[in-house]
Design a protein around this motif. Structure first.
Motif, short mmCIF file in Angstrom:
data_model
loop_
_atom_site.label_atom_id
_atom_site.label_comp_id
_atom_site.label_asym_id
_atom_site.label_seq_id
_atom_site.Cartn_x
_atom_site.Cartn_y
_atom_site.Cartn_z
N ALA A 87 0.82 -1.21 0.00
CA ALA A 87 0.00 0.00 0.00
C ALA A 87 0.85 1.26 0.00
N GLN A 88 2.09 1.16 0.49
CA GLN A 88 2.98 2.33 0.57
C GLN A 88 3.99 2.40 -0.58
N ALA A 89 4.02 1.37 -1.43
CA ALA A 89 5.04 1.29 -2.48
C ALA A 89 4.81 2.33 -3.57
N ARG A 90 5.92 2.86 -4.13
CA ARG A 90 5.85 3.83 -5.21
C ARG A 90 6.55 3.35 -6.48
N GLY A 91 7.27 2.23 -6.42
CA GLY A 91 8.06 1.78 -7.55
C GLY A 91 7.24 1.23 -8.69
N ARG A 92 7.86 1.19 -9.88
CA ARG A 92 7.20 0.54 -11.02
C ARG A 92 7.04 -0.94 -10.76
N TYR A 93 8.00 -1.50 -10.06
CA TYR A 93 7.97 -2.91 -9.67
C TYR A 93 8.05 -3.00 -8.14
N VAL A 94 7.58 -4.11 -7.61
CA VAL A 94 7.79 -4.41 -6.20
C VAL A 94 8.44 -5.78 -6.08
N PHE A 95 9.26 -5.93 -5.05
CA PHE A 95 9.86 -7.23 -4.74
C PHE A 95 9.64 -7.49 -3.26
N PHE A 96 9.10 -8.67 -2.93
CA PHE A 96 8.87 -9.06 -1.54
C PHE A 96 10.09 -9.83 -1.04
N LEU A 97 10.90 -9.17 -0.24
CA LEU A 97 12.13 -9.75 0.30
C LEU A 97 11.90 -10.13 1.75
N ASP A 98 12.04 -11.41 2.07
CA ASP A 98 11.89 -11.83 3.47
C ASP A 98 13.10 -11.38 4.28
N ALA A 99 12.85 -11.00 5.52
CA ALA A 99 13.90 -10.40 6.34
C ALA A 99 15.01 -11.37 6.71
N ASP A 100 14.77 -12.68 6.57
CA ASP A 100 15.81 -13.68 6.84
C ASP A 100 16.74 -13.88 5.65
N ASP A 101 16.30 -13.46 4.47
CA ASP A 101 16.98 -13.79 3.22
C ASP A 101 17.78 -12.61 2.69
N HIS A 102 18.44 -12.78 1.55
CA HIS A 102 19.19 -11.67 0.96
C HIS A 102 19.33 -11.85 -0.55
N PHE A 103 19.65 -10.74 -1.20
CA PHE A 103 19.81 -10.69 -2.66
C PHE A 103 21.23 -11.02 -3.08
N GLY A 104 21.39 -11.50 -4.32
CA GLY A 104 22.65 -11.41 -5.02
C GLY A 104 22.82 -9.96 -5.48
N GLU A 105 24.05 -9.50 -5.61
CA GLU A 105 24.31 -8.06 -5.83
C GLU A 105 23.67 -7.53 -7.11
N GLU A 106 23.59 -8.34 -8.16
CA GLU A 106 23.06 -7.86 -9.44
C GLU A 106 21.58 -8.18 -9.62
N ALA A 107 20.93 -8.67 -8.57
CA ALA A 107 19.57 -9.21 -8.71
C ALA A 107 18.60 -8.21 -9.31
N LEU A 108 18.44 -7.06 -8.68
CA LEU A 108 17.42 -6.12 -9.14
C LEU A 108 17.75 -5.54 -10.51
N GLU A 109 19.02 -5.30 -10.78
CA GLU A 109 19.41 -4.80 -12.09
C GLU A 109 19.01 -5.78 -13.19
N ARG A 110 19.30 -7.06 -12.97
CA ARG A 110 18.97 -8.08 -13.96
C ARG A 110 17.46 -8.29 -14.08
N LEU A 111 16.76 -8.31 -12.96
CA LEU A 111 15.32 -8.56 -12.98
C LEU A 111 14.57 -7.42 -13.65
N VAL A 112 14.91 -6.17 -13.31
CA VAL A 112 14.25 -5.02 -13.92
C VAL A 112 14.55 -4.97 -15.42
N ALA A 113 15.80 -5.22 -15.78
CA ALA A 113 16.16 -5.22 -17.21
C ALA A 113 15.36 -6.26 -17.97
N MET A 114 15.18 -7.43 -17.38
CA MET A 114 14.39 -8.47 -18.03
C MET A 114 12.94 -8.03 -18.18
N GLY A 115 12.34 -7.48 -17.11
CA GLY A 115 10.95 -7.04 -17.18
C GLY A 115 10.74 -5.95 -18.21
N ASP A 116 11.67 -5.00 -18.27
CA ASP A 116 11.55 -3.91 -19.24
C ASP A 116 11.74 -4.41 -20.67
#
Length: 387
Positions: A87-116
């Motif tokens: 409800a508070q998000a403003r991004g073109r995309y949203v990603f649900f990241l669990d607080a126990d977990d973590h991203f690979g460094e290039e994750a969002l760059e690659r995922l957004v590029a793929m979506g676009d």
């Protein structure tokens, strides 16, 4: 906090008793190669008492990534904090990241590029387990548009994916907070079915699914009633979007194999007859409504036999089948009138009332495979001669 232009991605983190895992989780967002100016964090402290809320506030005050922290009473599950964050998000995309977990460094760059690039509404990134298992069958290849029906993406319905926010807003897709398990499967399947395609990034580990040393936050397996409810809700969602036929059957494989089948596996040998009777009672309306030859024919004979026993309400035969599976004996292959069958328990036993098609092995016979291979070789030789 200074307001920034709308970012490409809002990372939504629902956090409950998340220390010390939250530290690496947040660091992994800060370290994204996409850049801090293209990301925001909406973190929801779901009534934590271990310092999670205080750490989130301190992080928001110092981080280069715009971060909003919301504190709320404990909601009892992950769906509530995710809905609050969405409800508070403003991004073109949203990603649900669990607080126990973590991203690979290039994750969002690659995922957004793929979506676009692909114009898809749901983008899956390769997941690896850390101290726990993670699904593997859907990471065979990077594809811009995966077929939800025929590919294995239907077997990953967790929320840890990139979703185009416009899709979620347009259809009001939210997590069902009344469910104790399976709410993410409903959310993701609805996004699959309503969205403009699904992409898969398989050539880079985007997400690390972490098993906590303290064992917290793992879904408890003892209450089987909620599993049947989860299966029923997912089946009803699929049926609401797909008419009876091949597409519906292909999607129904997922709840039958992932949710129902384990309830009628080796666990039965540790449970009493009353429990089995109750499970068969819970399964009966689902089998009547959604168990078809189209679903059954796409399963392995062993899986098909177990679920056929469930559909027919044959408790004793089901227990015998499970006992047989536990022995790991290799069944004999029987050929009849050009068809092949596995001679599993009750095959050919007319008194058991289990039809022969349940035991059939799909695919060509050995002689048919040899004939097809010979034809391919002859065709290749002919093409070489013409060339």
């Amino acid at each position: 906090m200074t307001e920034h232009p709308s970012p490409d991605v809002t990372v939504i983190i629902g956090a409950y008793e998340a220390m010390p895992y939250l530290v690496k989780c947040l660091e992994s967002v800060e370290n994204q190669t996409i850049g801090a100016d293209r990301v925001e964090i909406v973190a929801v402290d779901d009534g934590s008492t271990d310092g999670t809320g205080e750490y989130l506030d301190a992080f928001a005050a110092r981080s280069k990534v715009p971060t909003r922290v919301i504190h709320q009473p404990n909601s009892g599950g992950p769906g509530g904090p995710r809905n609050t964050g969405l409800a508070q998000a403003r991004g073109r995309y949203v990603f649900f990241l669990d607080a126990d977990d973590h991203f690979g460094e290039e994750a969002l760059e690659r995922l957004v590029a793929m979506g676009d690039r692909a114009g898809t509404d749901v983008i899956l990134g390769r997941i690896e387990g850390v101290n726990r298992n993670a699904a593997k069958s859907m990471w065979g290849a990077t594809v811009e548009r995966a077929d939800v029906y025929t590919s294995n993406v239907k077997f990953t319905l967790s929320a840890q994916k990139l979703f185009r926010r416009d899709l979620l807003m347009r259809y009001g897709i939210r997590f069902d907070t009344s469910m104790r398990t399976g709410e993410d499967a409903l959310f993701t399947m609805e996004a699959y079915l309503r969205g403009n395609g699904v992409s898969v990034v398989a050539d880079y580990t985007c997400y690390y699914l972490v098993g906590r040393d303290d064992g917290k936050h793992l879904t408890k397996s003892g209450d089987y009633d909620i599993r049947f409810l989860s299966a029923r809700r997912l089946m009803e969602l699929i049926a609401a979007h797909e008419r009876p036929g091949e597409k519906r059957d292909l999607l129904m494989i997922r709840p039958f194999v992932t949710t129902l089948l384990p309830q009628f596996g080796h666990v039965l040998l540790r449970q009493d007859d009353a429990t089995l009777a109750h499970k068969l009672e819970l399964a009966a309306p689902l089998m009547r409504a959604y168990w078809t030859k189209g679903v059954a024919g796409r399963l392995k004979p062993q899986e098909r036999l177990r679920l056929a026993c469930v559909a027919l309400g044959k408790a004793e035969e089901l227990k015998a089948v499970v006992e047989y599976e536990r022995t790991k004996r290799k069944p004999e292959t029987v050929s009849r009138r050009g068809r092949r069958y596995l001679a599993l328990p009750y095959f050919g036993d007319r008194s058991a009332g289990i039809p022969d098609w349940v035991y059939e092995i799909a695919g060509p016979t050995p002689s048919q495979r040899l004939w097809r291979a010979a034809r391919r070789r002859a065709g290749a030789l002919l093409r070489r001669r013409k060339g």
